[in-house]
Design a protein around this motif. Structure first.
Motif, PDB file in Angstrom:
ATOM      1  N   GLY A 275       0.811  -1.225   0.000  1.00 47.18           N
ATOM      2  CA  GLY A 275       0.000   0.000   0.000  1.00 47.18           C
ATOM      3  C   GLY A 275       0.840   1.268   0.000  1.00 47.18           C
ATOM      4  N   PHE A 276       1.977   1.215  -0.682  1.00 48.92           N
ATOM      5  CA  PHE A 276       2.911   2.352  -0.663  1.00 48.92           C
ATOM      6  C   PHE A 276       2.635   3.300  -1.823  1.00 48.92           C
ATOM      7  CE2 PHE A 276       6.777   4.554  -1.867  1.00 48.92           C
ATOM      8  CZ  PHE A 276       7.293   4.981  -0.660  1.00 48.92           C
ATOM      9  N   SER A 277       2.640   4.595  -1.537  1.00 47.46           N
ATOM     10  CA  SER A 277       2.565   5.616  -2.595  1.00 47.46           C
ATOM     11  C   SER A 277       3.726   6.576  -2.428  1.00 47.46           C
ATOM     12  CB  SER A 277       1.236   6.375  -2.521  1.00 47.46           C
ATOM     13  OG  SER A 277       1.072   6.955  -1.235  1.00 47.46           O
ATOM     14  N   PHE A 278       4.239   7.084  -3.541  1.00 41.75           N
ATOM     15  CA  PHE A 278       5.406   7.960  -3.516  1.00 41.75           C
ATOM     16  C   PHE A 278       5.085   9.288  -2.834  1.00 41.75           C
ATOM     17  CE2 PHE A 278       6.307   5.094  -7.022  1.00 41.75           C
ATOM     18  CZ  PHE A 278       7.638   4.769  -6.786  1.00 41.75           C
ATOM     19  N   SER A 279       6.064   9.782  -2.069  1.00 47.16           N
ATOM     20  CA  SER A 279       5.902  11.049  -1.372  1.00 47.16           C
ATOM     21  C   SER A 279       6.691  12.139  -2.087  1.00 47.16           C
ATOM     22  CB  SER A 279       6.412  10.934   0.074  1.00 47.16           C
ATOM     23  OG  SER A 279       6.575  12.204   0.654  1.00 47.16           O
ATOM     24  N   LYS A 280       5.959  13.124  -2.620  1.00 45.60           N
ATOM     25  CA  LYS A 280       6.647  14.265  -3.242  1.00 45.60           C
ATOM     26  C   LYS A 280       7.425  15.051  -2.202  1.00 45.60           C
ATOM     27  CE  LYS A 280       3.895  15.169  -7.390  1.00 45.60           C
ATOM     28  NZ  LYS A 280       3.085  16.170  -8.126  1.00 45.60           N
ATOM     29  N   GLY A 281       6.875  15.122  -1.006  1.00 43.60           N
ATOM     30  CA  GLY A 281       7.513  15.870   0.073  1.00 43.60           C
ATOM     31  C   GLY A 281       8.874  15.319   0.444  1.00 43.60           C
ATOM     32  N   LEU A 282       9.049  13.995   0.282  1.00 38.56           N
ATOM     33  CA  LEU A 282      10.336  13.370   0.594  1.00 38.56           C
ATOM     34  C   LEU A 282      11.206  13.214  -0.645  1.00 38.56           C
ATOM     35  CD1 LEU A 282       9.206  10.581   3.121  1.00 38.56           C
ATOM     36  CD2 LEU A 282      10.331  12.764   3.642  1.00 38.56           C
ATOM     37  N   GLY A 283      10.726  13.718  -1.774  1.00 40.62           N
ATOM     38  CA  GLY A 283      11.522  13.669  -3.002  1.00 40.62           C
ATOM     39  C   GLY A 283      11.850  12.253  -3.438  1.00 40.62           C
ATOM     40  N   GLN A 284      10.858  11.348  -3.357  1.00 39.49           N
ATOM     41  CA  GLN A 284      11.126   9.933  -3.635  1.00 39.49           C
ATOM     42  C   GLN A 284      11.090   9.603  -5.127  1.00 39.49           C
ATOM     43  OE1 GLN A 284       8.157   8.275  -0.993  1.00 39.49           O
ATOM     44  NE2 GLN A 284       9.706   7.729   0.527  1.00 39.49           N
ATOM     45  N   ASN A 285      12.220   9.173  -5.643  1.00 41.65           N
ATOM     46  CA  ASN A 285      12.347   8.667  -7.004  1.00 41.65           C
ATOM     47  C   ASN A 285      13.228   7.421  -6.923  1.00 41.65           C
ATOM     48  OD1 ASN A 285      12.527  11.944  -7.240  1.00 41.65           O
ATOM     49  ND2 ASN A 285      11.239  11.092  -8.844  1.00 41.65           N
ATOM     50  N   PHE A 286      12.639   6.249  -7.185  1.00 42.79           N
ATOM     51  CA  PHE A 286      13.357   4.994  -7.007  1.00 42.79           C
ATOM     52  C   PHE A 286      14.083   4.595  -8.292  1.00 42.79           C
ATOM     53  CE2 PHE A 286      10.064   3.538  -3.592  1.00 42.79           C
ATOM     54  CZ  PHE A 286      10.526   4.538  -2.755  1.00 42.79           C
TER      55      PHE A 286
ATOM     56  N   GLY B 175      37.809  18.564   0.901  1.00 44.49           N
ATOM     57  CA  GLY B 175      38.330  17.485   0.061  1.00 44.49           C
ATOM     58  C   GLY B 175      38.325  17.850  -1.409  1.00 44.49           C
ATOM     59  N   THR B 176      38.166  16.844  -2.237  1.00 43.83           N
ATOM     60  CA  THR B 176      38.108  17.044  -3.692  1.00 43.83           C
ATOM     61  C   THR B 176      36.876  16.331  -4.231  1.00 43.83           C
ATOM     62  OG1 THR B 176      39.512  15.096  -4.052  1.00 43.83           O
ATOM     63  CG2 THR B 176      40.601  17.234  -3.973  1.00 43.83           C
ATOM     64  N   VAL B 177      36.303  16.900  -5.281  1.00 47.06           N
ATOM     65  CA  VAL B 177      35.076  16.336  -5.836  1.00 47.06           C
ATOM     66  C   VAL B 177      35.277  15.988  -7.309  1.00 47.06           C
ATOM     67  CG1 VAL B 177      34.114  18.604  -6.446  1.00 47.06           C
ATOM     68  CG2 VAL B 177      32.569  16.658  -6.075  1.00 47.06           C
ATOM     69  N   LYS B 178      34.619  14.920  -7.732  1.00 42.48           N
ATOM     70  CA  LYS B 178      34.744  14.462  -9.122  1.00 42.48           C
ATOM     71  C   LYS B 178      33.398  13.920  -9.585  1.00 42.48           C
ATOM     72  CE  LYS B 178      37.302  11.084 -11.911  1.00 42.48           C
ATOM     73  NZ  LYS B 178      38.245   9.932 -11.854  1.00 42.48           N
ATOM     74  N   LYS B 179      33.015  14.284 -10.811  1.00 36.88           N
ATOM     75  CA  LYS B 179      31.797  13.693 -11.391  1.00 36.88           C
ATOM     76  C   LYS B 179      32.162  12.336 -11.976  1.00 36.88           C
ATOM     77  CE  LYS B 179      29.499  14.909 -15.288  1.00 36.88           C
ATOM     78  NZ  LYS B 179      28.553  15.617 -16.172  1.00 36.88           N
ATOM     79  N   LEU B 180      31.406  11.300 -11.596  1.00 34.46           N
ATOM     80  CA  LEU B 180      31.695   9.947 -12.065  1.00 34.46           C
ATOM     81  C   LEU B 180      30.932   9.615 -13.341  1.00 34.46           C
ATOM     82  CD1 LEU B 180      31.714   8.052  -8.639  1.00 34.46           C
ATOM     83  CD2 LEU B 180      33.651   9.013  -9.890  1.00 34.46           C
ATOM     84  N   PHE B 181      29.613   9.836 -13.346  1.00 34.23           N
ATOM     85  CA  PHE B 181      28.840   9.561 -14.556  1.00 34.23           C
ATOM     86  C   PHE B 181      27.463  10.213 -14.463  1.00 34.23           C
ATOM     87  CE2 PHE B 181      28.402   5.945 -11.673  1.00 34.23           C
ATOM     88  CZ  PHE B 181      27.028   5.731 -11.618  1.00 34.23           C
ATOM     89  N   ASP B 182      26.846  10.417 -15.614  1.00 33.55           N
ATOM     90  CA  ASP B 182      25.506  10.999 -15.690  1.00 33.55           C
ATOM     91  C   ASP B 182      24.453   9.906 -15.581  1.00 33.55           C
ATOM     92  OD1 ASP B 182      26.260  13.738 -16.121  1.00 33.55           O
ATOM     93  OD2 ASP B 182      26.829  13.191 -18.168  1.00 33.55           O
ATOM     94  N   VAL B 183      23.278  10.300 -15.119  1.00 30.25           N
ATOM     95  CA  VAL B 183      22.145   9.381 -15.001  1.00 30.25           C
ATOM     96  C   VAL B 183      20.915  10.074 -15.592  1.00 30.25           C
ATOM     97  CG1 VAL B 183      20.702   8.026 -13.436  1.00 30.25           C
ATOM     98  CG2 VAL B 183      23.124   8.375 -12.894  1.00 30.25           C
ATOM     99  N   SER B 184      20.292   9.453 -16.586  1.00 31.59           N
ATOM    100  CA  SER B 184      19.140  10.079 -17.233  1.00 31.59           C
ATOM    101  C   SER B 184      17.896   9.978 -16.361  1.00 31.59           C
ATOM    102  CB  SER B 184      18.861   9.418 -18.584  1.00 31.59           C
ATOM    103  OG  SER B 184      18.367   8.098 -18.379  1.00 31.59           O
ATOM    104  N   ARG B 185      16.970  10.896 -16.581  1.00 31.85           N
ATOM    105  CA  ARG B 185      15.744  10.934 -15.766  1.00 31.85           C
ATOM    106  C   ARG B 185      14.908   9.656 -15.931  1.00 31.85           C
ATOM    107  NH1 ARG B 185      13.665  16.356 -18.393  1.00 31.85           N
ATOM    108  NH2 ARG B 185      15.921  16.604 -18.522  1.00 31.85           N
ATOM    109  N   GLY B 186      15.063   8.982 -17.062  1.00 31.21           N
ATOM    110  CA  GLY B 186      14.323   7.748 -17.304  1.00 31.21           C
ATOM    111  C   GLY B 186      14.804   6.573 -16.467  1.00 31.21           C
ATOM    112  N   SER B 187      15.865   6.781 -15.680  1.00 34.75           N
ATOM    113  CA  SER B 187      16.396   5.713 -14.815  1.00 34.75           C
ATOM    114  C   SER B 187      15.632   5.590 -13.511  1.00 34.75           C
ATOM    115  CB  SER B 187      17.882   5.995 -14.505  1.00 34.75           C
ATOM    116  OG  SER B 187      18.654   5.993 -15.680  1.00 34.75           O
ATOM    117  N   PHE B 188      14.603   6.442 -13.323  1.00 33.71           N
ATOM    118  CA  PHE B 188      13.878   6.488 -12.055  1.00 33.71           C
ATOM    119  C   PHE B 188      12.385   6.240 -12.247  1.00 33.71           C
ATOM    120  CE2 PHE B 188      17.523   9.315 -11.776  1.00 33.71           C
ATOM    121  CZ  PHE B 188      18.099   8.992 -10.561  1.00 33.71           C
TER     122      PHE B 188
END
Length: 284
Positions: free
Chosen positions: A17-28, A179-192
């Motif tokens: 009975g789970f529904s996604f919560s916009k308030g919690l920014g849920q994208n699986f 520290g130091t930061v590095k971008k590893l890879f992109d993720v398209s919106r269709g992955s969620f």
């Protein structure tokens, strides 16, 4: 159990009975390639304990647990607990803590849960709280090696920006200070599921463990940085005057000492200039 199969995910969520919560920014995450890559690039390996922030239905959690000695996941949504009991039933090295990470005693958690292990953070962060969580992890000076996070595109650009550039923000200063930061890879919106309105990227911050300023100076430095960027379109003098009450004349003097104009905005100062201006204002 294939936790990236849309049919499987829908079945699990429906049964509970789970529904996604916009308030919690849920994208699986439903792209099967993403979580193994995050785990492999995020220090999930023998000898490491992984602190995960936000679990979803456990897709990343499972990949971390396959590789690391132990995974402790902090999940705020109580509704996900029975789902995680089902999806992570095969993993004895996973512990779920039902708390808000912003209120959690992370030093205590790490000391109690990861004895004898090196520690790293891995997370798919909700967009609305990305910067506060990353700044919490950095400013808490936790005994961690790295922070590997999936963030939305705008946040990724901010993280990767150069301090002193138009795209920089308080988070930019934070990651470059600690520290130091590095971008590893992109993720398209269709992955969620559900798909967000923007694409994402996976970033890794490697912490250097150094302390460039003493504790009091460091607190003042980040108070100044956050105040400046909270009103980034104003001059630094105006923003510091209105947010933390530093007289404009004092700011002008500090800027002049660094060869900067009175009308300088915080985004125009590089790291060394920010530290120098902060040091001068703290003495006043």
């Amino acid at each position: 159990m294939n936790l990236t199969n849309i049919g499987t995910v829908k079945d699990i969520l429906s049964r509970h009975g789970f529904s996604f919560s916009k308030g919690l920014g849920q994208n699986f995450i439903i792209n099967p390639d993403i979580c193994p890559k995050i785990a492999e690039s995020g220090n999930a390996c023998e000898g490491f304990g992984i602190l995960e922030i936000g679990t979803g239905i456990g897709v990343l959690t499972a990949e971390l647990a396959k590789r690391a000695d132990k995974v402790v996941a902090v999940e705020i949504d109580t509704r996900l607990l029975p789902i995680l009991e089902e999806t992570l039933a095969d993993f004895e090295n996973v512990k779920i803590i039902n708390e808000d990470v912003m209120k959690c005693d992370l030093h205590k958690l790490i000391n109690e849960e990861f004895k004898g292990l090196q520690v790293a953070v891995c997370a798919n962060l909700p967009y609305y709280i990305t910067s506060p969580i990353i700044m919490l992890l950095l400013e808490s000076r936790l005994p961690i090696e790295s922070i590997t996070v999936m963030v939305q595109k705008e946040a990724a650009q901010r993280l990767c920006a150069k301090v002193g550039s138009r795209d920089s923000g308080a988070i930019t200063v934070g990651v470059n200070y600690y520290g130091t930061v590095k971008k590893l890879f992109d993720v398209s919106r269709g992955s969620f599921m559900p798909a967000p309105n923007v694409d994402s990227a996976v970033m890794r911050i490697d912490l250097n463990g150094e302390r460039r300023l003493d504790e009091e100076s460091e607190r003042f430095f980040f108070k100044l940085v956050k105040a400046g960027f909270s009103q980034r379109r104003k001059t630094l003098a105006n923003s510091l005057s209105s947010v933390i009450g530093i007289p404009k004349e004092k700011v002008y003097e500090a800027l002049k000492a660094e060869g900067l104009p009175e009308a300088a905005r915080i985004e125009q100062l590089d790291m060394e200039q920010l530290i120098a201006v902060s040091a001068k204002l703290m003495k006043e």
